[in-house]
Enzyme design. Structure first.
Site, short mmCIF file in Angstrom:
data_model
loop_
_atom_site.label_atom_id
_atom_site.label_comp_id
_atom_site.label_asym_id
_atom_site.label_seq_id
_atom_site.Cartn_x
_atom_site.Cartn_y
_atom_site.Cartn_z
N LYS A 67 -85.14 15.54 100.32
CA LYS A 67 -86.00 14.91 99.34
C LYS A 67 -85.33 13.61 98.93
O LYS A 67 -84.14 13.60 98.63
CB LYS A 67 -86.21 15.80 98.12
N ARG A 111 -91.44 23.87 92.30
CA ARG A 111 -90.25 24.58 92.78
C ARG A 111 -89.29 24.86 91.64
O ARG A 111 -88.57 25.86 91.67
CB ARG A 111 -89.59 23.86 93.95
N SER A 199 -83.82 17.98 78.30
CA SER A 199 -82.77 17.14 78.89
C SER A 199 -81.75 16.79 77.82
O SER A 199 -81.36 15.64 77.68
CB SER A 199 -83.37 15.91 79.56
N GLY A 220 -82.71 22.91 82.52
CA GLY A 220 -82.72 21.48 82.24
C GLY A 220 -81.46 20.72 82.60
O GLY A 220 -81.48 19.50 82.66
N THR A 221 -80.37 21.41 82.87
CA THR A 221 -79.08 20.72 83.02
C THR A 221 -78.75 20.47 84.48
O THR A 221 -78.57 21.42 85.25
CB THR A 221 -77.97 21.54 82.33
#
Lengths: 321, 321
Positions: A67, A111, A199, A220-221
């Protein structure tokens, strides 16, 4: 080669297909049939953008590629485009020729949602009734929608640093026919499953906000310095992750490891739980924690799945490359 | 987004365009307007393939992206495909959206040839008459063809470990109306310019095979352990490269540096010579050596050039991505 544009993904990809692809590739990773390449991530000094590549190879699924893309923080304000932009490129592992190009924006959301759902399937208590959300942004709606399919939840509770965003997740709860309640952080003790998807650079969820028996997915990390939950919580929990090396350096476990509260080999692989080569939850009052750092193999897995679907439906654009 | 398939490159791309693109990006790199990202290179454990990504960003040319692909050693025997397979992906640096996909096989050959030619232009003596080739494979023909445009050469001499391959480069000499002579390695003392383009793991060209005033372009070493010329030759020469960090770790200079014969800051940037911020050749009897390791920015530069040409000629395939 085949092209599946971003605009086609929403109609093609299902949460079920994303779940299956991610669960399978986590299992393949733990079985050492699949591995992620080193991540390239660069602040390019233009438009404040972060750009990079996440690649990998799954020998079981024969999926090879990367990606590419990143974060363009001015996109929305300046151009009406979403700030996260990515594209997945799949290669034929038998020849090295490019096989497919797939829009990666919605797939990334799916995902990431699939990863916390896989962790809920394999680590949460079967009788979980209350799900708590830390975070109420766009991605939180994906996480919640996917999570609700894993257990017979009866209630959604939520907290967000900006409470005015909570209607985002309330709407998902309502759609699923479930009551929603905004809570303070200590209200999370009611939850059987908690997903954090922020975040933040400082912990919101503290160890005493979590009851025995809870499963927490920290989603989030993904960078040095970010943190969603108190590191003492990891010391109390059985910790699992998608990739140990990332978890302890840029994932949620970075802080607990740096502070000496846990060690690298206290962090297990979710794939090993799926493969039943490592025990997951072993008691009803155990706290389990999944540190979802996000790996290239997830992107490749969902992209390969969507290419298959696009071919079946005759939607893939074929280019003689 | 735009697609330029491999089959179109031969008719679109010229040696002149490749030369200009590579010279410009070397200059931009030395001016710190462009930089290469860390290289990902993986032995994937399937088909003995080496696969990876070379990316970079040129803020001067606004070129962002990567070349992905690698080496599939069984392609030719098993499938009649060439063994080196690569594709270049360009991104819009303003938005992060993919901008173009370009076949990278011929472009890689052209940009590698352009690099030694750029070094000849800026480092070889103006009155160079004899060019010597070490290596006579497919890529050697590209290097020679491009090199012949840089000086008024009167003769080509060549050596190859497998002498039966020398007709490959003899043919290029003949096409250019020049005599060709097969020589032993010590016959290279006759050459004013030498290009080595092999994949050897032991030196062929020794220091006493090289006369004062010669310019040498070492183009074959891109991996730890590979070596084309005796390390003592680098100690006698003024050494330049495309990227210092690569040169001293995986390039030809790795050995001289490891043996303590030269130091990192003895290796200059070819771009600094182009920009005239560093002296290149300063005397007629100086030996100059270019260590061409191959960088992602070269690939992006030639790919961007070919996309422009394809658009002008109406050949680029436009896909609504």
């Amino acid at each position: 080669m085949l092209i599946v544009p971003e605009r086609e993904i929403a109609d093609l990809m299902t949460r079920a297909a994303a779940f299956e692809a991610v669960e399978k590739v986590f299992a393949a990773t733990a079985a050492r049939d699949a591995y992620n390449f080193p991540v390239v991530r660069e602040a390019i000094g233009h438009e404040d953008a972060l750009y990079g590549f996440k690649g990998g190879f799954d020998q079981a699924g024969l999926t090879l590629g990367l990606k590419a893309g990143g974060y363009w923080p001015n996109n929305l304000d300046k151009r009406g485009l979403i700030n996260h932009q990515s594209t997945v490129f799949l290669f034929d592992p038998d020849t090295g020729k490019v096989h497919a190009m797939v829009g990666g924006n919605l797939l990334t959301a799916l995902r990431t949602a699939a990863a916390s759902s896989v962790s809920i399937k394999h680590l949460a208590r079967e009788d979980a009734k209350v799900i708590g959300m830390i975070g109420a942004g766009h991605q939180a709606t994906f996480q919640l929608r996917a999570a609700l399919e894993q257990r017979s939840f009866e209630k959604v509770i939520g907290w967000n640093y900006h409470p005015e965003m909570l209607p985002n997740i309330e709407k998902v709860a309502t759609e699923a026919g479930l009551p929603f309640e905004a809570v303070e952080l200590d209200g999370m003790t009611e939850a059987d499953v908690i997903i954090s998807i922020t975040s933040a650079f400082a912990p919101s969820l503290m160890a005493d906000h979590v009851s025995p028996g809870t499963h927490i997915a920290c989603m989030g990390t993904d960078t040095k310095g970010k943190q969603e939950v108190e590191s003492a919580l990891l010391a109390k929990a059985s910790v699992f992750t998608d990739e140990v090396a990332q978890s302890i350096t840029i994932g949620e476990a970075q802080h607990a490891v740096a502070e000496g509260l846990i060690k690298e080999n206290d962090v297990g692989e979710i794939g090993a739980v799926i493969n039943a080569t490592t025990p997951g939850r072993t008691s009803a009052d155990q706290i389990t924690l999944f540190d979802g750092t996000g790996v290239g193999l997830q992107d490749l897995a969902v992209a390969a799945a969507v290419v298959d679907l696009a071919v079946k439906k005759g939607i893939a654009i074929e280019v003689d490359f």
